[in-house]
Design a protein around this motif. Structure first.
Motif, PDB file in Angstrom:
ATOM      1  N   ASN A   1      37.854  50.428  29.235  1.00 24.11           N
ATOM      2  CA  ASN A   1      38.426  49.221  29.842  1.00 24.11           C
ATOM      3  C   ASN A   1      38.489  49.346  31.355  1.00 24.11           C
ATOM      4  OD1 ASN A   1      38.746  48.139  27.320  1.00 24.11           O
ATOM      5  ND2 ASN A   1      40.973  48.131  27.339  1.00 24.11           N
ATOM      6  N   GLU A   2      38.916  50.507  31.831  1.00 22.42           N
ATOM      7  CA  GLU A   2      39.056  50.709  33.272  1.00 22.42           C
ATOM      8  C   GLU A   2      37.728  50.531  33.994  1.00 22.42           C
ATOM      9  OE1 GLU A   2      42.619  52.934  31.572  1.00 22.42           O
ATOM     10  OE2 GLU A   2      40.586  52.424  30.957  1.00 22.42           O
ATOM     11  N   LEU A   3      36.654  51.094  33.444  1.00 20.84           N
ATOM     12  CA  LEU A   3      35.349  50.972  34.103  1.00 20.84           C
ATOM     13  C   LEU A   3      34.807  49.553  34.021  1.00 20.84           C
ATOM     14  CD1 LEU A   3      33.582  54.339  33.174  1.00 20.84           C
ATOM     15  CD2 LEU A   3      34.393  53.604  35.424  1.00 20.84           C
ATOM     16  N   ALA A   4      35.079  48.857  32.927  1.00 20.08           N
ATOM     17  CA  ALA A   4      34.647  47.465  32.835  1.00 20.08           C
ATOM     18  C   ALA A   4      35.404  46.604  33.857  1.00 20.08           C
ATOM     19  CB  ALA A   4      34.861  46.931  31.421  1.00 20.08           C
ATOM     20  N   ILE A   5      36.708  46.834  33.988  1.00 21.10           N
ATOM     21  CA  ILE A   5      37.493  46.086  34.976  1.00 21.10           C
ATOM     22  C   ILE A   5      36.994  46.380  36.384  1.00 21.10           C
ATOM     23  CG2 ILE A   5      39.802  45.880  35.990  1.00 21.10           C
ATOM     24  CD1 ILE A   5      40.916  46.361  33.138  1.00 21.10           C
TER      25      ILE A   5
ATOM     26  N   VAL B   1      40.633  40.257  45.272  1.00 20.28           N
ATOM     27  CA  VAL B   1      41.682  41.059  44.648  1.00 20.28           C
ATOM     28  C   VAL B   1      42.854  41.203  45.608  1.00 20.28           C
ATOM     29  CG1 VAL B   1      42.280  43.354  43.777  1.00 20.28           C
ATOM     30  CG2 VAL B   1      40.105  42.294  43.130  1.00 20.28           C
ATOM     31  N   THR B   2      44.061  40.922  45.127  1.00 20.18           N
ATOM     32  CA  THR B   2      45.251  40.971  45.980  1.00 20.18           C
ATOM     33  C   THR B   2      46.272  42.012  45.548  1.00 20.18           C
ATOM     34  OG1 THR B   2      46.321  39.246  44.651  1.00 20.18           O
ATOM     35  CG2 THR B   2      45.044  38.537  46.595  1.00 20.18           C
ATOM     36  N   ASN B   3      46.324  42.307  44.239  1.00 21.99           N
ATOM     37  CA  ASN B   3      47.344  43.249  43.783  1.00 21.99           C
ATOM     38  C   ASN B   3      46.959  43.858  42.444  1.00 21.99           C
ATOM     39  OD1 ASN B   3      49.226  41.824  41.471  1.00 21.99           O
ATOM     40  ND2 ASN B   3      48.374  40.300  42.885  1.00 21.99           N
ATOM     41  N   GLY B   4      47.586  44.984  42.137  1.00 23.18           N
ATOM     42  CA  GLY B   4      47.346  45.654  40.870  1.00 23.18           C
ATOM     43  C   GLY B   4      48.534  46.511  40.491  1.00 23.18           C
ATOM     44  N   HIS B   5      48.618  46.804  39.214  1.00 28.27           N
ATOM     45  CA  HIS B   5      49.705  47.622  38.695  1.00 28.27           C
ATOM     46  C   HIS B   5      49.103  48.709  37.803  1.00 28.27           C
ATOM     47  CE1 HIS B   5      52.116  43.598  38.804  1.00 28.27           C
ATOM     48  NE2 HIS B   5      51.927  44.089  40.004  1.00 28.27           N
ATOM     49  N   GLY B   6      49.604  49.919  37.939  1.00 26.29           N
ATOM     50  CA  GLY B   6      49.150  51.006  37.077  1.00 26.29           C
ATOM     51  C   GLY B   6      50.220  52.070  37.006  1.00 26.29           C
TER      52      GLY B   6
ATOM     53  N   ASP C   1      46.245  45.202  30.480  1.00 22.18           N
ATOM     54  CA  ASP C   1      45.944  46.033  29.318  1.00 22.18           C
ATOM     55  C   ASP C   1      47.211  46.205  28.472  1.00 22.18           C
ATOM     56  OD1 ASP C   1      44.187  47.471  27.740  1.00 22.18           O
ATOM     57  OD2 ASP C   1      43.448  48.667  29.417  1.00 22.18           O
ATOM     58  N   TYR C   2      47.054  46.782  27.286  1.00 25.07           N
ATOM     59  CA  TYR C   2      48.174  47.151  26.398  1.00 25.07           C
ATOM     60  C   TYR C   2      48.982  45.946  25.916  1.00 25.07           C
ATOM     61  CZ  TYR C   2      46.691  51.588  28.105  1.00 25.07           C
ATOM     62  OH  TYR C   2      45.911  52.655  28.417  1.00 25.07           O
ATOM     63  N   PRO C   3      48.415  45.048  25.124  1.00 20.04           N
ATOM     64  CA  PRO C   3      47.019  44.953  24.721  1.00 20.04           C
ATOM     65  C   PRO C   3      46.171  44.301  25.816  1.00 20.04           C
ATOM     66  CG  PRO C   3      48.245  43.166  23.763  1.00 20.04           C
ATOM     67  CD  PRO C   3      49.242  44.013  24.492  1.00 20.04           C
ATOM     68  N   ALA C   4      44.862  44.558  25.751  1.00 17.00           N
ATOM     69  CA  ALA C   4      43.963  44.029  26.771  1.00 17.00           C
ATOM     70  C   ALA C   4      43.838  42.514  26.633  1.00 17.00           C
ATOM     71  CB  ALA C   4      42.600  44.689  26.644  1.00 17.00           C
ATOM     72  N   ARG C   5      44.053  41.818  27.745  1.00 14.52           N
ATOM     73  CA  ARG C   5      43.985  40.362  27.753  1.00 14.52           C
ATOM     74  C   ARG C   5      43.596  39.903  29.154  1.00 14.52           C
ATOM     75  NH1 ARG C   5      50.455  38.964  27.212  1.00 14.52           N
ATOM     76  NH2 ARG C   5      51.174  40.188  29.006  1.00 14.52           N
TER      77      ARG C   5
ATOM     78  N   ASN D   1      47.575  49.084  33.798  1.00 15.21           N
ATOM     79  CA  ASN D   1      46.175  48.713  33.999  1.00 15.21           C
ATOM     80  C   ASN D   1      46.013  47.209  34.208  1.00 15.21           C
ATOM     81  OD1 ASN D   1      43.480  49.380  34.311  1.00 15.21           O
ATOM     82  ND2 ASN D   1      43.010  49.219  32.124  1.00 15.21           N
ATOM     83  N   SER D   2      46.597  46.727  35.286  1.00 18.89           N
ATOM     84  CA  SER D   2      46.556  45.292  35.579  1.00 18.89           C
ATOM     85  C   SER D   2      45.970  45.069  36.970  1.00 18.89           C
ATOM     86  CB  SER D   2      47.974  44.697  35.515  1.00 18.89           C
ATOM     87  OG  SER D   2      47.972  43.340  35.910  1.00 18.89           O
TER      88      SER D   2
END
Length: 462
Positions: free
Chosen positions: A193-197, A209-214, A344-348, A333-334
């Motif tokens: 999932n990470e590589l596809a994103i 892209v402005t923001n992400g969460h992990g 992610d968790y679940p992936a949507r 993983n957002s």
């Protein structure tokens, strides 16, 4: 950046820092410049863009054969063109068991080292080692990684590569001096999932892209209090030493890659918050018998430690760490931008113009459409195993890069940046959550776009 308080390269990560951090933090302009981008010493050159020398066979040595090292040895020996030549653990019986396992599988029997804390130093003197893989407890990673570099080996280190800021700088400097690569063995960066994103981000699916969460949200309470899982309870004891974000890299690294950190952007500032330390003491009260060694411990690390990282280009990353609370596993993983978001968790997913109506959609078709070439190549490989296959993808890619003479996807600068929230969170928390400057480990090299985890397809040499 000049108006922000900076952190000395000598700042230590440990229990004493929480009380005395402010006295150790410099405020002069000279100290600030040193912390943000220390000058190179004579003879040092950047390792950005430096390829591995070609290896017909990659000869691998392992240091640390506990839970993680033991689980990875089969993958290292299964990658085409790789051979495990030596194994080491302070407990000699673990080295013997690892060698027995490889021999029983029909692999060449590696040399065994163990029985003392410095047995690995003798192993590093061998001339049949190209790559050293380190999977010991966190407090040993820096010294063992540096020793391997000085012995002329490339080095892959489990998370984190070091726990103190001066150690991170020293590993960067030593890599530049020895011309050998040291990198974080960040398996989650190779998750499907990470590589596809990552590919989707680079192809503009999310717009700007402005923001992400992990992060790393994993209920480890049962394992932390196990008398056998973490040898000598080493991981639980970290919660008695400092208030810090110990282990955010699994979620942080993939988001950093999507934002091209060190490849056009960089971490600029970090501020941290922490909840009260309630989870471990509560679990102990309900589950541990009187007289258990844990009753002598006082837990000071917050259950949830959150780092808010701002990049030079104005993006925001929220990185979290919580192993003390009851909850389902998540790396968050957002990633979000001007045209949509994925979680992610679940992936949507929800992206325009594909979606409307404020309703999440299935990520599966997008992953199929944007699947990374590594997963297209390896998803049916019979050796795919641990953590959904990402462990073997990591191992295969490292060996392939070394055999083909490629530039590594993850370098020492990425590794230092991704691990810097560990010591920097200590300082920010000691200051009441105020922002601190993140060092520029690349010394200005971050401004130039370059390849990374979103690599071009290539073959394993025959």
């Amino acid at each position: 950046m000049a108006d922000l308080p900076s952190v000395s390269r000598r700042t230590l990560f440990g229990g004493a820092l929480a009380a005395g951090a402010l006295a150790a933090i410099p405020t002069s302009a000279t100290a600030a410049e040193e912390a943000e981008s220390a000058p190179r010493r004579p003879g040092q050159r950047s390792m950005i863009g430096v390829p591995f020398e070609r290896h017909q066979t990659v000869r691998i040595a392992l240091i640390g054969l506990g839970n993680r090292g033991k689980s990875m040895i089969g993958g290292w020996s299964a990658v085409p063109g790789a051979v495990v030549t030596a194994v080491c653990d302070i407990r000699a019986e673990r080295a013997k068991a690892a060698a027995d396992k490889l021999a029983a599988a029909g692999r060449p029997r590696p040399a065994e080292y163990g029985g003392s804390a410095d047995a690995y130093k003798k192993m590093l003197s061998r001339d049949d080692i190209d790559l050293v893989y380190i999977a010991t407890p966190w407090e040993f990673h820096y010294a063992q990684g540096k020793a391997a570099l000085l012995a002329g080996k490339h080095v892959g280190v489990e998370l984190p590569i070091a726990t103190e800021l001066d150690q991170l700088w020293d590993l960067v400097n030593t890599s530049e001096q020895t011309r050998k690569h040291l990198f974080l063995a960040e398996n989650c960066s190779y998750g499907r999932n990470e590589l596809a994103i990552l590919k989707m981000a680079h192809e503009g699916v999310f717009g700007e892209v402005t923001n992400g969460h992990g992060g790393y949200l994993h209920d480890l309470r049962e394992l932390l209090f196990s008398d056998t899982y973490y040898t000598d309870a080493w991981r639980r004891k970290w919660h008695t030493r400092s208030t810090a974000s110990f282990y955010p890299m699994h979620g942080l690294a993939p988001i950093a890659a999507c934002m091209d950190v060190n490849r056009g952007d960089r971490f600029a500032t970090l501020r941290a918050t922490a909840t009260e330390p309630k989870g471990l003491a509560d679990y102990r009260e309900r589950h541990m018998p009187p007289g258990h060694p844990s009753w002598k411990e006082t837990y000071i690390n917050g259950d949830l430690v959150t780092c808010l990282i701002e990049t030079e280009q104005g993006r925001i990353i929220r990185a979290e760490h919580d192993v003390s609370s009851p909850r389902p596993y998540s790396r968050i993983n957002s990633l979000a931008g001007s045209r949509g978001i994925v979680e992610d968790y679940p992936a949507r997913i929800y992206v325009e113009p594909d979606h409307s109506g404020h309703a999440w959609k299935d990520f599966g078709p997008y992953r199929e459409r944007h699947d990374h070439w590594l997963w297209k190549k390896l998803k049916d490989d019979p050796n795919l195993g641990g953590h959904g296959g990402m462990d073997y993808v990591l191992q295969w890619r490292i060996v392939q890069q070394m055999r083909a003479g490629l530039v590594p996807d993850i370098d020492v600068y990425d590794s230092a940046a991704w691990c810097s929230p560990v010591p920097l969170s200590v300082v920010s928390l000691a200051r009441g959550g105020k922002p601190v400057a993140v060092p520029d480990f690349t010394r200005g090299g971050w401004t130039k776009p370059r390849a990374g985890l979103d690599s071009q397809p290539s073959e394993m040499p025959g």
